[in-house]
Design a protein around this motif. Structure first.
Motif, PDB file in Angstrom:
ATOM      1  N   VAL A  56       0.865  -1.184   0.000  1.00 23.94           N
ATOM      2  CA  VAL A  56       0.000   0.000   0.000  1.00 23.94           C
ATOM      3  C   VAL A  56       0.898   1.229   0.000  1.00 23.94           C
ATOM      4  N   PHE A  57       0.682   2.137  -0.951  1.00 25.12           N
ATOM      5  CA  PHE A  57       1.466   3.365  -1.075  1.00 25.12           C
ATOM      6  C   PHE A  57       0.572   4.542  -0.698  1.00 25.12           C
ATOM      7  N   LEU A  58       1.082   5.402   0.182  1.00 26.22           N
ATOM      8  CA  LEU A  58       0.307   6.542   0.661  1.00 26.22           C
ATOM      9  C   LEU A  58       1.141   7.804   0.469  1.00 26.22           C
ATOM     10  N   LEU A  59       0.709   8.668  -0.452  1.00 23.11           N
ATOM     11  CA  LEU A  59       1.399   9.930  -0.728  1.00 23.11           C
ATOM     12  C   LEU A  59       0.619  11.056  -0.051  1.00 23.11           C
ATOM     13  N   THR A  60       1.288  11.834   0.778  1.00 22.55           N
ATOM     14  CA  THR A  60       0.647  12.955   1.471  1.00 22.55           C
ATOM     15  C   THR A  60       1.407  14.239   1.170  1.00 22.55           C
ATOM     16  N   ALA A  61       0.684  15.345   1.142  1.00 18.84           N
ATOM     17  CA  ALA A  61       1.294  16.653   0.892  1.00 18.84           C
ATOM     18  C   ALA A  61       0.296  17.724   1.284  1.00 18.84           C
ATOM     19  N   ARG A  62       0.801  18.934   1.394  1.00 15.26           N
ATOM     20  CA  ARG A  62      -0.053  20.094   1.636  1.00 15.26           C
ATOM     21  C   ARG A  62       0.074  21.023   0.437  1.00 15.26           C
ATOM     22  N   ALA A  63      -1.071  21.381  -0.142  1.00  8.38           N
ATOM     23  CA  ALA A  63      -1.078  22.236  -1.328  1.00  8.38           C
ATOM     24  C   ALA A  63      -2.248  23.203  -1.245  1.00  8.38           C
ATOM     25  N   GLU A  64      -1.959  24.476  -1.380  1.00  9.56           N
ATOM     26  CA  GLU A  64      -3.008  25.499  -1.361  1.00  9.56           C
ATOM     27  C   GLU A  64      -3.593  25.638  -2.766  1.00  9.56           C
ATOM     28  N   GLU A  65      -4.286  24.598  -3.187  1.00  2.53           N
ATOM     29  CA  GLU A  65      -4.898  24.571  -4.500  1.00  2.53           C
ATOM     30  C   GLU A  65      -6.375  24.214  -4.349  1.00  2.53           C
ATOM     31  N   PRO A  66      -7.251  24.764  -5.176  1.00  3.88           N
ATOM     32  CA  PRO A  66      -8.661  24.381  -5.118  1.00  3.88           C
ATOM     33  C   PRO A  66      -8.833  22.886  -5.409  1.00  3.88           C
ATOM     34  N   ARG A  67      -9.852  22.305  -4.804  1.00  6.65           N
ATOM     35  CA  ARG A  67     -10.127  20.891  -5.012  1.00  6.65           C
ATOM     36  C   ARG A  67     -10.298  20.569  -6.500  1.00  6.65           C
ATOM     37  N   ARG A  68     -10.952  21.450  -7.224  1.00 12.50           N
ATOM     38  CA  ARG A  68     -11.191  21.210  -8.651  1.00 12.50           C
ATOM     39  C   ARG A  68      -9.877  21.114  -9.420  1.00 12.50           C
ATOM     40  N   VAL A  69      -8.921  21.985  -9.091  1.00  6.53           N
ATOM     41  CA  VAL A  69      -7.622  21.967  -9.775  1.00  6.53           C
ATOM     42  C   VAL A  69      -6.871  20.679  -9.454  1.00  6.53           C
ATOM     43  N   LEU A  70      -6.904  20.272  -8.203  1.00  7.68           N
ATOM     44  CA  LEU A  70      -6.210  19.041  -7.816  1.00  7.68           C
ATOM     45  C   LEU A  70      -6.801  17.827  -8.519  1.00  7.68           C
ATOM     46  N   ARG A  71      -8.105  17.746  -8.561  1.00  7.90           N
ATOM     47  CA  ARG A  71      -8.743  16.602  -9.216  1.00  7.90           C
ATOM     48  C   ARG A  71      -8.433  16.601 -10.715  1.00  7.90           C
ATOM     49  N   SER A  72      -8.476  17.759 -11.330  1.00 10.01           N
ATOM     50  CA  SER A  72      -8.185  17.840 -12.754  1.00 10.01           C
ATOM     51  C   SER A  72      -6.758  17.408 -13.054  1.00 10.01           C
ATOM     52  N   ALA A  73      -5.829  17.730 -12.161  1.00  8.94           N
ATOM     53  CA  ALA A  73      -4.418  17.414 -12.401  1.00  8.94           C
ATOM     54  C   ALA A  73      -4.075  15.963 -12.106  1.00  8.94           C
ATOM     55  N   LEU A  74      -4.710  15.371 -11.094  1.00  9.57           N
ATOM     56  CA  LEU A  74      -4.268  14.071 -10.603  1.00  9.57           C
ATOM     57  C   LEU A  74      -5.166  12.898 -10.983  1.00  9.57           C
ATOM     58  N   VAL A  75      -6.455  13.142 -11.215  1.00  6.64           N
ATOM     59  CA  VAL A  75      -7.371  12.037 -11.510  1.00  6.64           C
ATOM     60  C   VAL A  75      -6.935  11.220 -12.725  1.00  6.64           C
ATOM     61  N   PRO A  76      -6.409  11.821 -13.806  1.00  4.53           N
ATOM     62  CA  PRO A  76      -5.964  10.980 -14.927  1.00  4.53           C
ATOM     63  C   PRO A  76      -4.925   9.938 -14.526  1.00  4.53           C
ATOM     64  N   PHE A  77      -4.031  10.280 -13.604  1.00  4.14           N
ATOM     65  CA  PHE A  77      -3.017   9.322 -13.177  1.00  4.14           C
ATOM     66  C   PHE A  77      -3.621   8.245 -12.273  1.00  4.14           C
ATOM     67  N   LEU A  78      -4.610   8.618 -11.460  1.00  2.83           N
ATOM     68  CA  LEU A  78      -5.290   7.608 -10.653  1.00  2.83           C
ATOM     69  C   LEU A  78      -6.022   6.624 -11.548  1.00  2.83           C
ATOM     70  N   SER A  79      -6.660   7.126 -12.582  1.00  3.34           N
ATOM     71  CA  SER A  79      -7.353   6.253 -13.528  1.00  3.34           C
ATOM     72  C   SER A  79      -6.356   5.335 -14.234  1.00  3.34           C
ATOM     73  N   ALA A  80      -5.196   5.883 -14.594  1.00  4.81           N
ATOM     74  CA  ALA A  80      -4.179   5.068 -15.248  1.00  4.81           C
ATOM     75  C   ALA A  80      -3.694   3.956 -14.313  1.00  4.81           C
ATOM     76  N   LEU A  81      -3.536   4.248 -13.022  1.00  2.00           N
ATOM     77  CA  LEU A  81      -3.135   3.215 -12.064  1.00  2.00           C
ATOM     78  C   LEU A  81      -4.204   2.136 -11.953  1.00  2.00           C
ATOM     79  N   GLN A  82      -5.459   2.540 -11.974  1.00  2.00           N
ATOM     80  CA  GLN A  82      -6.541   1.552 -11.927  1.00  2.00           C
ATOM     81  C   GLN A  82      -6.533   0.675 -13.169  1.00  2.00           C
ATOM     82  N   SER A  83      -6.108   1.239 -14.288  1.00  2.00           N
ATOM     83  CA  SER A  83      -6.062   0.465 -15.525  1.00  2.00           C
ATOM     84  C   SER A  83      -4.948  -0.563 -15.522  1.00  2.00           C
ATOM     85  N   VAL A  84      -3.950  -0.389 -14.659  1.00  4.03           N
ATOM     86  CA  VAL A  84      -2.838  -1.351 -14.601  1.00  4.03           C
ATOM     87  C   VAL A  84      -2.903  -2.158 -13.308  1.00  4.03           C
TER      88      VAL A  84
END
Length: 403
Positions: free
Chosen positions: A350-378
């Motif tokens: 189990v890999f757990l990445l944590t960080a603090r970022a002053e970014e809107p939730r929408r921006v974070l999801r837009s930036a990171l969700v494609p990579f989460l989907s790619a991980l689910q595909s593999v």
């Protein structure tokens, strides 16, 4: 414990992966997802038009309306289930989507049974064929073709059974071929496209792997020179000036002994860190180096992976994880010192990445969700949680619940 870790690495690195474009090129298939809802809209639109054109041949308008509703459900489920956020598409999802589409075609045939004059203008075979066109992107080619053959058999049999009511008398086999041909043709077209994409992806991987093997020796030498340079830099920065000062003073004090012990401890720790440096730690360090953290004394503690479980990740998974880490590191509002990755559970990493970022939730999801989907595909589970400025990304092999 070492035996468990070794077995885990062997088990996950040798895990077979379905040869589908979604599994082999998840980011590429994500960009093509919009085709699925567009194909669905075309299928439903043609079904509505064809039903209106058959108005004088309808035996049961209610069944015709139910058929359109059922087809709408099939294309809606297909659009939702193939969305990158829900990857990958499984066998039962595939069968359910195609099965409901075929059922809608059967209902339309029932609605015009005994009054249908031409098979070629029925919408059932066209709608099913359109749905089948996109499936080879998400499922193995052999499975998609088998599903297409079964669908063509059902629709062809229904068309042959209606031969007696057709305006043009002909052999039932002719009507069966008319109904089955669009299904098989479009399904084979989609399968051919997916087969080519899969073959090219696998061929590219072999070329990349061969190139990597040729460069291994050179890369190892470069790494050795870099480590040696780091050690020389550390010596020149601390040890050499200290020894020069001792020679100039001609005597050793208690403070000098403490200073020598501190320098020796630091050099020893740096050497151990260099030897035990993992791929994941190196990836995080390189990604954050652009933020001016290369000299951060705490940089090696960002990754807690005492069992070196990052060795479980395949080449494809490493590429996606590396891109994910790089994207997090490039977030404008990121606090670089808050980035950390913890790896646990040796038998099911189990890999757990944590960080603090002053970014809107929408921006974070837009930036990171494609990579989460790619991980689910593999073959991994991936999720993200944003709360009070904190970002948590979890990706793991199936079998473990999120903590």
């Amino acid at each position: 414990m070492n035996r468990v870790i070794t077995e885990t690495i062997v088990r996950y690195r040798s895990m077979p992966v379905e040869r589908t474009p979604q599994r082999l090129d998840p980011l590429g298939v994500q960009s093509a997802w919009l085709l699925v809802p567009l194909i669905g809209v075309v299928a439903v639109g043609y079904a509505v038009y064809s039903t209106i054109a058959h108005q004088g041949q309808l035996r049961s308008p209610a069944l015709a309306i139910c058929a359109i509703v059922l087809l709408t459900m099939a294309v809606a489920v297909a659009a939702i289930r193939t969305h990158p956020g829900l990857a990958p598409v499984g066998l039962w999802s595939h069968l359910a989507i195609v099965g409901v589409a075929v059922a809608s075609a059967v209902l339309f045939d029932a609605a015009v049974w005994g009054r249908n004059q031409r098979i070629q203008d029925d919408w059932g075979q066209i709608a099913v064929a359109l749905v089948l066109t996109a499936m080879p992107l998400y499922r193995p080619v052999a499975e998609a073709l088998a599903t297409a053959a079964a669908s063509a058999l059902v629709l062809g049999a229904l068309a042959a059974a209606q031969a007696s009511s057709m305006a043009i008398a002909n052999h039932p086999a002719v009507y069966a071929m008319v109904a089955a041909t669009p299904v098989l043709a479009l399904a084979c077209g989609g399968a051919g496209c997916a087969w080519t994409m899969t073959g090219e992806t696998l061929r590219w991987r072999e070329v990349a792997r061969a190139g990597q093997l040729r460069l291994d020796g050179e890369l190892r030498q470069v790494a050795e020179r870099m480590v040696a340079q780091e050690r020389a830099t550390a010596l020149n920065a601390e040890a050499v000036p200290f020894l020069t000062g001792l020679l100039a003073s001609g005597r050793i004090t208690h403070e000098d002994r403490e200073r020598a012990r501190t320098i020796a401890t630091g050099l020893r720790r740096a050497a151990v860190d260099a030897v035990g440096r993992s791929w994941l730690a190196e990836t995080v360090d390189q990604a954050l180096a652009r933020r001016g953290t290369a000299e951060d004394p705490q940089r090696w503690s960002r990754v807690r992976d005492p069992d070196r479980l990052d060795r479980v990740l395949s080449d494809e998974q490493r590429a996606i994880v590396g891109a994910l880490v790089g994207t997090v590191a490039d977030l404008p509002g990121l606090d670089p010192s808050s980035v950390a990755i913890a790896v646990s559970v040796p038998d099911c990493p189990v890999f757990l990445l944590t960080a603090r970022a002053e970014e809107p939730r929408r921006v974070l999801r837009s930036a990171l969700v494609p990579f989460l989907s790619a991980l689910q595909s593999v073959s991994m589970e991936a999720s993200m949680r944003v709360r009070d400025g904190g970002l948590t990304v979890r990706f793991a092999y199936p079998g473990r619940r999120a903590p």
